[in-house]
Design a protein around this motif. Structure first.
Motif, short mmCIF file in Angstrom:
data_model
loop_
_atom_site.label_atom_id
_atom_site.label_comp_id
_atom_site.label_asym_id
_atom_site.label_seq_id
_atom_site.Cartn_x
_atom_site.Cartn_y
_atom_site.Cartn_z
N GLY A 197 33.71 -4.95 -8.48
CA GLY A 197 34.60 -4.83 -7.35
C GLY A 197 35.44 -3.58 -7.33
N LYS A 198 35.29 -2.70 -8.32
CA LYS A 198 36.00 -1.43 -8.37
C LYS A 198 34.99 -0.30 -8.39
CE LYS A 198 39.73 -3.92 -9.15
NZ LYS A 198 40.39 -3.96 -10.46
N SER A 199 35.34 0.82 -7.76
CA SER A 199 34.46 1.99 -7.75
C SER A 199 34.64 2.77 -9.05
CB SER A 199 34.79 2.89 -6.55
OG SER A 199 34.59 2.21 -5.34
N VAL A 200 33.53 3.09 -9.69
CA VAL A 200 33.56 3.93 -10.89
C VAL A 200 32.86 5.24 -10.54
CG1 VAL A 200 32.92 4.12 -13.32
CG2 VAL A 200 33.49 1.87 -12.36
N LEU A 201 33.61 6.32 -10.51
CA LEU A 201 33.11 7.63 -10.09
C LEU A 201 32.97 8.53 -11.31
CD1 LEU A 201 35.35 8.16 -6.92
CD2 LEU A 201 33.12 7.04 -7.09
N TYR A 202 31.83 9.20 -11.40
CA TYR A 202 31.54 10.08 -12.52
C TYR A 202 31.54 11.52 -12.03
CZ TYR A 202 29.73 5.61 -14.19
OH TYR A 202 29.58 4.29 -14.52
N THR A 203 32.32 12.36 -12.66
CA THR A 203 32.39 13.77 -12.27
C THR A 203 32.43 14.63 -13.53
OG1 THR A 203 34.81 13.75 -12.20
CG2 THR A 203 33.65 13.24 -10.14
N HIS A 204 32.11 15.91 -13.36
CA HIS A 204 32.31 16.85 -14.45
C HIS A 204 32.76 18.17 -13.87
CE1 HIS A 204 28.56 19.05 -13.60
NE2 HIS A 204 27.96 17.89 -13.51
N ASP A 205 33.30 19.00 -14.72
CA ASP A 205 33.85 20.28 -14.29
C ASP A 205 32.74 21.12 -13.67
OD1 ASP A 205 35.02 22.76 -14.03
OD2 ASP A 205 36.20 22.54 -15.86
N PRO A 206 32.90 21.58 -12.43
CA PRO A 206 31.85 22.40 -11.81
C PRO A 206 31.53 23.65 -12.61
CG PRO A 206 33.47 21.71 -10.18
CD PRO A 206 34.03 21.34 -11.51
N ASP A 207 32.49 24.16 -13.36
CA ASP A 207 32.24 25.37 -14.12
C ASP A 207 31.45 25.10 -15.40
OD1 ASP A 207 33.68 26.79 -12.25
OD2 ASP A 207 35.58 26.56 -13.33
N ALA A 208 31.30 23.81 -15.70
CA ALA A 208 30.61 23.48 -16.95
C ALA A 208 29.10 23.65 -16.84
CB ALA A 208 30.92 22.04 -17.35
N GLY A 209 28.58 23.71 -15.63
CA GLY A 209 27.16 23.90 -15.48
C GLY A 209 26.50 22.76 -14.76
N GLU A 210 25.22 22.92 -14.42
CA GLU A 210 24.46 21.87 -13.76
C GLU A 210 24.08 20.80 -14.77
OE1 GLU A 210 24.12 21.77 -10.60
OE2 GLU A 210 25.07 23.70 -10.31
N GLU A 211 23.45 19.73 -14.27
CA GLU A 211 23.13 18.61 -15.13
C GLU A 211 22.21 19.00 -16.27
OE1 GLU A 211 21.43 14.07 -14.80
OE2 GLU A 211 22.15 15.12 -13.02
N MET A 212 21.30 19.94 -16.01
CA MET A 212 20.38 20.35 -17.05
C MET A 212 21.10 21.07 -18.19
SD MET A 212 18.48 23.58 -15.22
CE MET A 212 17.51 23.86 -16.68
N ASP A 213 22.32 21.56 -17.93
CA ASP A 213 23.10 22.24 -18.95
C ASP A 213 24.03 21.30 -19.70
OD1 ASP A 213 23.41 24.95 -16.64
OD2 ASP A 213 21.96 24.73 -18.27
N GLN A 214 24.00 20.04 -19.34
CA GLN A 214 24.86 19.09 -20.04
C GLN A 214 24.48 19.02 -21.51
OE1 GLN A 214 25.25 15.16 -18.45
NE2 GLN A 214 25.13 15.87 -16.32
#
Length: 465
Positions: free
Chosen positions: A298-315
């Motif tokens: 019943g609650k929204s869980v939002l996932y974000t990361h710093d845009p300067d950190a890179g794209e998902e492939m750079d995680q």
């Protein structure tokens, strides 16, 4: 999700840890010491004391020990009431001996603190208060009623009345202080022991689930080819046995059961992880896996990361350690429990550190316990609003302690803060105004591809039992 129960022990259960044999040995030590003191007082110091009554008091204690030895088994553990009676007996026996040997003029009066300390360490608060009150009463009586100590020539050995009064005050204060001090320290030790046991149980359960998932995934992978072969062969038989309906029906049943086995293995393997390839995963994948049980409450869980950190492939790819997953899961659970509508999980990484922030839009941590967040059994008095919002929450702080302990075991540092004053009048929903938990790892501790904990690459190893 209700707080997990780990069978924590209370004082009543802990009192059952004490063996009768332990108390008997301690009493024998006291008896020997009392006999030595009486012998020295009579023969070396020449004091005139009532030896008959003194030896009677010591003899009663010795007889009680002998009865306990012969009547009860060696491994008997005392109940709360039995422990209390034994401590009270020792206290009264010592008080009677002091009354025969000068009361508070006797320097051995300080031994009255022994039973009080034992009760504070092993008994419940109610029993400790009873023992302490009894000790104070005995000390008060001894200050006024006692048989005087006389030297060999008949002179009375006593200290000035002012010093007797000072001894009485000191004894009363010592009884109260030592009882409180011992009780507090023992309670802290027991609480930490209980919390660490609960943490170990949580980690063990998570480890078993992870291992089971690996076995299921490996089984699904290995059985995939034989099932596909059975499916293909049965399909060909169905086409070739059109003139034999009975056999064709059996071939169709084989095909259906092969499909069923495939579906079962697929469902079981959804949470299974290949032991080598999935010991590591991208950071946000691990975070979402940890938060998954609380994503639909019943609650929204939002996932974000710093845009300067890179794209998902750079995680960064991090280790899928059970302590990391379970620790993050507890933090997300706490945020979801107290959030109004939204929980944010923010990730940031550099070459040196990996940081997660778990934020909710609730009221935040109570200011009076903010500095103690992460300690076990930290709670505060709940208001009616708190009970209505989270009636199943016990407020012990055990979940946050488990999360903190497990994550710190993986090398993380945790910090707790509020986004705004939890009792402010101008909070706006939808903003980062609630509790903030910051988890920071040195990258080398959790990086699965580089550093000291990197996961080896190659073909999967065979499972050994």
């Amino acid at each position: 999700m209700a707080q997990p129960e780990f069978g924590l022990l209370d004082g009543q259960q802990r009192s059952n840890w004490i063996r009768l044999r332990t108390m008997i040995v301690l009493r024998w030590v006291a008896i020997v010491g009392q006999l030595i003191a009486l012998t020295v007082a009579q023969h070396l110091l020449g004091l005139q004391i009532e030896l008959g009554l003194c030896y009677l008091a010591v003899g009663i204690s010795a007889i009680g020990n002998l009865i306990a030895i012969f009547v009860f088994p060696e491994n008997k553990r005392l109940t709360e009431s039995e422990n209390l009676l034994m401590v009270l007996f020792d206290l009264l026996q010592l008080g009677f001996l002091l009354a025969l040997t000068g009361g508070l003029n006797n320097p051995f009066a300080m031994l009255m603190l022994g039973p009080v300390t034992i009760s504070a360490a092993v008994l419940t608060t109610r029993s400790t208060i009873l023992v302490g009150a009894t000790a104070i009463v005995i000390v008060t009586v001894l200050s006024e009623i006692h048989m005087p100590l006389r030297a060999k020539d008949g002179d009375v050995l006593s200290i000035p009345a002012l010093f007797v009064f000072g001894n009485w005050i000191a004894m009363v204060i010592a009884i109260c202080f030592i009882s409180l001090y011992s009780r507090r320290v023992t309670s802290e030790i027991h609480s930490m022991s209980d919390a660490l046991s609960a943490t170990q149980l949580a980690l063990s359960r998570e480890q078993k689930l992870t291992d089971l998932g690996g076995v299921v995934a490996a089984a699904a992978h290995e059985l995939g080819t034989p099932l596909a072969t059975i499916k293909l062969a049965s399909s060909e038989l169905i086409g070739e046995l059109t003139d034999q309906p009975d056999l064709q029906e059996d071939a169709a049943l084989i095909s259906q059961q092969a499909d069923r086995c495939r579906d079962i293995l697929r469902d079981m393997g959804r949470t299974g992880k290949d032991d080598l390839h999935m010991r590591q995963a991208p950071l946000m994948t691990v975070v979402q896996e940890a938060a998954e049980p609380h994503a639909n409450r019943g609650k929204s869980v939002l996932y974000t990361h710093d845009p300067d950190a890179g794209e998902e492939m750079d995680q960064p790819a991090i280790l899928r350690k059970p302590e990391i997953i379970h620790g993050l899961r507890n933090l997300v659970q706490n945020a979801v429990d107290f959030a109004r509508s939204t929980v944010w999980v923010e990730a940031h990484w550099t070459n040196d550190h990996i940081t997660l922030r778990i934020i909710d839009d609730g009221r935040g941590f109570p200011p009076q316990v903010l500095g103690r967040i992460g300690d076990p059994f930290v709670g505060h008095r709940k208001t009616n609003t708190d009970r209505a919002q989270r009636p199943e929450y016990n407020g012990m702080g055990l979940g946050l302690f488990i999360a903190k302990t497990l994550l710190e075991r993986s090398g993380a540092e945790l910090a707790f803060a509020n986004g705004a004053d939890p009792y402010g009048e101008h909070q706006q929903e939808g903003l980062h105004t609630g509790a903030i938990v910051k988890v920071t790892w040195p990258r080398g501790k959790v990086d699965a591809l580089n550093g000291e904990n990197s996961v080896k690459r190659g073909e999967n190893e065979k499972l050994t039992v």
